[in-house]
Design a protein around this motif. Structure first.
Motif, mmCIF file in Angstrom:
data_model
loop_
_atom_site.group_PDB
_atom_site.id
_atom_site.type_symbol
_atom_site.label_atom_id
_atom_site.label_comp_id
_atom_site.label_asym_id
_atom_site.label_seq_id
_atom_site.Cartn_x
_atom_site.Cartn_y
_atom_site.Cartn_z
ATOM 1 N N MET A 258 -4.842 -1.045 1.312
ATOM 2 C CA MET A 258 -4.544 -1.995 2.387
ATOM 3 C C MET A 258 -5.575 -3.106 2.443
ATOM 4 O O MET A 258 -5.235 -4.289 2.612
ATOM 5 C CB MET A 258 -4.500 -1.271 3.731
ATOM 6 C CG MET A 258 -3.196 -0.589 4.045
ATOM 7 S SD MET A 258 -3.216 0.112 5.714
ATOM 8 C CE MET A 258 -1.503 0.642 5.856
ATOM 9 N N ILE A 259 -6.844 -2.731 2.319
ATOM 10 C CA ILE A 259 -7.913 -3.732 2.354
ATOM 11 C C ILE A 259 -7.763 -4.716 1.186
ATOM 12 O O ILE A 259 -7.876 -5.934 1.358
ATOM 13 C CB ILE A 259 -9.284 -3.049 2.316
ATOM 14 C CG1 ILE A 259 -9.510 -2.244 3.598
ATOM 15 C CG2 ILE A 259 -10.397 -4.072 2.135
ATOM 16 C CD1 ILE A 259 -10.727 -1.356 3.558
ATOM 17 N N LEU B 43 -9.850 -1.360 9.333
ATOM 18 C CA LEU B 43 -9.511 -0.539 8.175
ATOM 19 C C LEU B 43 -10.765 0.008 7.504
ATOM 20 O O LEU B 43 -10.814 1.182 7.104
ATOM 21 C CB LEU B 43 -8.701 -1.368 7.171
ATOM 22 C CG LEU B 43 -7.320 -1.832 7.645
ATOM 23 C CD1 LEU B 43 -6.681 -2.754 6.609
ATOM 24 C CD2 LEU B 43 -6.415 -0.642 7.917
ATOM 25 N N PRO C 182 0.808 -1.229 0.000
ATOM 26 C CA PRO C 182 0.000 0.000 0.000
ATOM 27 C C PRO C 182 0.839 1.276 0.000
ATOM 28 O O PRO C 182 0.498 2.239 -0.699
ATOM 29 C CB PRO C 182 -0.822 -0.122 1.293
ATOM 30 C CG PRO C 182 -0.855 -1.573 1.586
ATOM 31 C CD PRO C 182 0.465 -2.096 1.140
ATOM 32 N N TYR D 42 -12.220 2.739 9.824
ATOM 33 C CA TYR D 42 -11.418 3.962 9.745
ATOM 34 C C TYR D 42 -11.660 4.687 8.428
ATOM 35 O O TYR D 42 -11.739 5.922 8.382
ATOM 36 C CB TYR D 42 -9.944 3.615 9.893
ATOM 37 C CG TYR D 42 -9.036 4.817 9.919
ATOM 38 C CD1 TYR D 42 -8.942 5.612 11.058
ATOM 39 C CD2 TYR D 42 -8.275 5.157 8.816
ATOM 40 C CE1 TYR D 42 -8.120 6.722 11.090
ATOM 41 C CE2 TYR D 42 -7.444 6.264 8.833
ATOM 42 C CZ TYR D 42 -7.363 7.044 9.975
ATOM 43 O OH TYR D 42 -6.544 8.131 9.994
ATOM 44 N N ASN D 43 -11.796 3.932 7.347
ATOM 45 C CA ASN D 43 -12.073 4.524 6.043
ATOM 46 C C ASN D 43 -13.409 5.254 6.044
ATOM 47 O O ASN D 43 -13.534 6.373 5.517
ATOM 48 C CB ASN D 43 -12.086 3.432 4.977
ATOM 49 C CG ASN D 43 -11.560 3.919 3.648
ATOM 50 O OD1 ASN D 43 -11.436 5.110 3.420
ATOM 51 N ND2 ASN D 43 -11.246 2.998 2.767
ATOM 52 N N THR E 101 0.554 3.838 -3.109
ATOM 53 C CA THR E 101 0.071 5.195 -2.827
ATOM 54 C C THR E 101 1.146 6.232 -3.109
ATOM 55 O O THR E 101 0.873 7.285 -3.714
ATOM 56 C CB THR E 101 -0.383 5.296 -1.360
ATOM 57 O OG1 THR E 101 -1.359 4.290 -1.096
ATOM 58 C CG2 THR E 101 -0.999 6.659 -1.079
ATOM 59 N N GLN F 49 -13.109 8.563 7.990
ATOM 60 C CA GLN F 49 -12.406 9.588 7.229
ATOM 61 C C GLN F 49 -13.286 10.178 6.133
ATOM 62 O O GLN F 49 -13.274 11.390 5.894
ATOM 63 C CB GLN F 49 -11.131 8.996 6.614
ATOM 64 C CG GLN F 49 -10.067 8.631 7.631
ATOM 65 C CD GLN F 49 -9.573 9.841 8.409
ATOM 66 O OE1 GLN F 49 -9.384 10.924 7.872
ATOM 67 N NE2 GLN F 49 -9.369 9.656 9.699
ATOM 68 N N VAL G 79 -5.139 9.192 3.020
ATOM 69 C CA VAL G 79 -5.456 8.155 4.009
ATOM 70 C C VAL G 79 -6.506 7.195 3.457
ATOM 71 O O VAL G 79 -6.403 5.972 3.629
ATOM 72 C CB VAL G 79 -5.935 8.799 5.322
ATOM 73 C CG1 VAL G 79 -6.459 7.731 6.279
ATOM 74 C CG2 VAL G 79 -4.803 9.573 5.978
ATOM 75 N N THR H 41 -5.775 3.235 2.932
ATOM 76 C CA THR H 41 -6.547 2.187 3.603
ATOM 77 C C THR H 41 -7.297 1.305 2.606
ATOM 78 O O THR H 41 -7.444 0.093 2.826
ATOM 79 C CB THR H 41 -7.548 2.806 4.595
ATOM 80 O OG1 THR H 41 -8.344 3.801 3.924
ATOM 81 C CG2 THR H 41 -6.827 3.461 5.755
ATOM 82 N N THR H 42 -7.756 1.903 1.499
ATOM 83 C CA THR H 42 -8.431 1.101 0.472
ATOM 84 C C THR H 42 -7.476 0.080 -0.141
ATOM 85 O O THR H 42 -7.834 -1.094 -0.325
ATOM 86 C CB THR H 42 -9.002 2.010 -0.628
ATOM 87 O OG1 THR H 42 -9.911 2.956 -0.047
ATOM 88 C CG2 THR H 42 -9.733 1.191 -1.681
#
Length: 340
Positions: free
Chosen positions: A271-272, A325, A124, A328-329, A128, A332, A264, A268-269
């Protein structure tokens, strides 16, 4: 000598296959048509309703199918998976948290968890960061739509398709033979006489698999971050330039803080997506040579070794890892909407 007349076995087999396919297609078409017919009937009834029941009925009509699908497709499988994780391999004996203890105390599974954590950190951040750099560079070029389309194009390829492409890129042969792998050919051209078998070299092979995920996800990161950068008010950038900010300082102290929420969300996207990485590992190495990750281990335990309890326990661990995750997404995204 006489030959008995009759259809060939291959022809009969082909006719049977076509017949089975036609029946399955008819059943699928009938099921879809019936579902759409029921929805149409419900919508007609809801449209003719009036009085006190009109609003509750409209809410039930529009939310009902979504709630049913959510219960059938997510909640019910989740409950069953948690249930199976508390039983032994064939679900005949209750073992409590024994499967979870196995997951966190077995050396082989601990290595899988460490490899998964490595994926979760490296892929990630790389996707990113590279997407952010490309967003800054492409936005300053003429014909940026063409370049963005080319960079975003890997997103249209499935992870299995991307894995097959890179499997040929990483193909390795003896130096005396003609190379078909791009990476080996480049290494030989640069003076490396005997490049290794890339998929057997640990831990290099894990990072080479991550490169596939980065290649696919970079376009997504670039497009989203490019839109966020263009949304920065010109007044803010001009004021920063008048104050003497420029180049790296303008990027670090103005651009990054203004798009921090978007960064962010993108991170996180990815990461998922990375945490659920299964296709790449399964297609390229099958989880061998030290490349096993949690999602592929879950599949192996459930459908290769037929240990339903351990496979379900790994699925629950994977779900619990993804859940923070996702939460948190969502937080945000709500903050960003509140600011707007």
């Amino acid at each position: 000598m006489s030959v008995l007349a009759g259809p060939r076995p291959s022809a009969a087999l082909a006719d049977g296959s076509w017949g089975d396919a036609a029946v399955k297609f008819g059943n699928s078409f009938g099921a879809i048509a019936g579902f759409l017919g029921i929805l149409l009937l419900v919508f007609l009834v809801a449209g003719r309703a009036s009085g006190r029941i009109a609003r509750p009925l409209a809410v039930a009509v529009f939310l009902g199918p979504a709630v049913v699908l959510l219960l059938v497709g997510l909640v019910a499988p989740l409950v069953r998976t948690v249930y199976l994780s508390l039983y032994n391999d064939d679900s005949s004996r209750f073992v409590g948290g024994e499967n979870f203890g196995w997951a966190f105390t077995t050396d082989s599974v601990q290595k899988v968890l460490v490899t998964t954590l490595l994926w979760l950190v490296v892929a990630p951040l790389a996707a990113t960061g590279l997407g952010l750099v490309l967003a800054l560079l492409v936005d300053r070029m003429r014909g940026q739509a063409v370049y963005k389309s080319l960079i975003f194009m890997p997103m249209a390829i499935s992870l299995v398709g991307a894995s097959i492409i890179f499997k040929f890129v990483y193909e390795s042969r003896d130096a005396s033979q003609q190379q078909i792998g791009l990476l080996s050919q480049v290494a030989i051209a640069l003076g490396w006489e005997h490049p290794p078998n890339w998929m057997l070299s640990q831990p290099l092979n894990t990072f080479l698999l991550m490169a596939v995920m980065v290649w696919v996800q970079t376009g997504f990161a670039m497009v989203v971050l490019s839109a966020a950068i263009k949304a920065i008010p010109d007044e803010v950038t001009e004021a920063a330039r008048l104050d003497g900010a420029g180049g790296v300082r303008l990027f670090w102290y103005v651009t990054v803080p203004m798009i921090r929420t978007t960064v962010v969300v993108v991170l996180t996207t990815v990461m998922i997506t990375t945490l659920k990485a299964f296709d790449i590992v399964r297609t390229m190495t099958g989880g061998n040579f030290g490349t096993q990750v949690l999602a592929n281990e879950m599949y192996s335990q459930s459908f290769v070794q037929f240990n339903t309890g351990r496979g379900s326990a790994l699925a629950v661990i994977l779900f619990l890892a993804v859940l923070p995750l996702v939460a948190y997404n969502i937080v945000q995204l709500r903050k960003e909407r509140g600011v707007r």
